[in-house]
Design an enzyme around this catalytic site. Structure first.
Site, PDB file in Angstrom:
ATOM      1  N   LYS A  59       0.831  -1.214   0.000  1.00 44.79           N
ATOM      2  CA  LYS A  59       0.000   0.000   0.000  1.00 44.79           C
ATOM      3  C   LYS A  59       0.860   1.256   0.000  1.00 44.79           C
ATOM      4  CE  LYS A  59      -4.347  -1.981   1.267  1.00 44.79           C
ATOM      5  NZ  LYS A  59      -5.362  -2.288   2.243  1.00 44.79           N
ATOM      6  N   ARG A  66      -3.332 -10.195   4.574  1.00 45.88           N
ATOM      7  CA  ARG A  66      -3.714 -10.291   3.153  1.00 45.88           C
ATOM      8  C   ARG A  66      -2.564  -9.719   2.341  1.00 45.88           C
ATOM      9  NH1 ARG A  66      -5.768  -6.924  -0.594  1.00 45.88           N
ATOM     10  NH2 ARG A  66      -7.269  -7.767  -2.088  1.00 45.88           N
TER      11      ARG A  66
END
Ligand code: PMM
Length: 301
Positions: free
Chosen positions: A243, A282
């Site tokens: 991210k 994840r």
């Protein structure tokens, strides 16, 4: 020699899906390891996700990638057909289903435990029919009103991820008095809707939704406070993988590191989160993150 033979195609977009010749018993949620953090491999069957968009847009490429994750040790394959990157264009559920259902069917036959990453109850229902075993819903406070009844009826695990608004509005909604307190309160409010629909507490897995209506400072504040999520009494999942806040952290000359250079930092967050006791991570790079959760489990004894 494995009883399962898969032959990922390399032909044009219409090429057939890999043939899974011998179905093997599908993993279930109950089969997941309980002595370490579980690893969800990200499989975005989309043309536009921020880090792997377009790589697995063809079903046979997606299946081949899913099989690589499965044989590489992923505990769960998280299959999604709609990008959630800021400003992504919403996808019609029919198109989303066309992308994910054949991939889920094939990976389920190969034995994978699959979560369907969707905000649509109609897609979740069809994905469960096709062999998915978990629903991963990133809609946050905008949950599909049909979702609670579906999750209650099917009795499957459900990831309640915190988020506000949609891909186009969430960046403007990243305002909190106290991000941890506010996120916890909003998760409890969505959880009440699930409880009112008949969902039981043990079905719910909570995720703070890093990057979803969160600034980079909010993400770090949430990661620093993972223990405060214990008050909810559910399993905790986090998604830091590649991210933007990691790209910013690793900036050189004021330029953020691109997604493909964020895997080592992701692994570091995985080790720290596993040490903090999270149930699941994840991630895109399954092998390296699996190593990290194993190290963390050994470290903690
Ligand atoms: N992040 C993305 C998509 N789905 N699901 C959960 N539960 N948690 C997340 O943090 C999460 C998610 C966006 O990342 P991607 O574009 O790499 O899939």
């Amino acid at each position: 020699m494995d009883s399962l033979a898969a032959t990922p195609g390399t032909g044009p977009a219409t090429s057939p899906l890999p043939v899974i010749r011998a179905a093997r018993k599908q993993r279930t949620f109950e089969d997941l390891p309980t002595d370490r953090t579980v690893v969800l491999g990200v499989l975005n069957v989309t043309p536009d996700s921020f880090s792997d968009g377009g790589r697995f847009a063809r079903p046979d490429d997606a299946v081949a990638a899913g099989l690589r994750m499965l044989y590489g040790g992923a505990d769960i394959i998280d299959v999604g057909g709609e990008s959630t990157r800021p400003n992504a264009v919403p996808v019609d559920p029919a198109e989303e289903q066309k992308r994910v259902l054949p991939v889920i069917e094939t990976l389920a036959k190969a034995g994978a435990l699959i979560s369907i990453d969707t905000m649509n109850a109609s897609t979740a229902a069809l994905a469960l029919d096709a062999g998915a075993g978990i629903v991963n819903d990133v809609s946050g406070t905008d949950m599909d009103p049909d979702m609670p009844a579906l999750i209650a009826e099917r009795g499957v695990p459900y990831v309640l991820m915190h988020g506000r608004g949609d891909a186009r509005t969430m960046s403007g909604l990243a305002e909190y008095k106290d991000v941890v307190e506010d996120v916890l309160a909003e998760i409890m409010e969505v959880r009440d809707r699930l409880y009112n629909g008949g969902v039981s507490p043990e079905q719910i897995i909570v995720d703070p939704g890093l990057g979803f209506a969160k600034t980079e400072e909010h993400n770090w504040a949430l990661l620093r406070s993972l223990d405060r999520f214990d008050v909810l009494g559910h399993r905790l999942l986090i998604g830091t993988s590649r991210k933007r806040f990691l790209g910013t952290l690793l900036s050189t000359s004021g330029k953020a590191a691109p997604p493909e250079e964020r895997d080592s930092a992701t692994v570091a967050t995985t080790a720290l989160a596993a040490a903090a006791g999270v149930w699941g991570v994840r991630v895109h790079d399954v092998a390296a993150n699996l190593d990290a959760v194993k190290v963390s489990a050994a470290w903690n004894g």
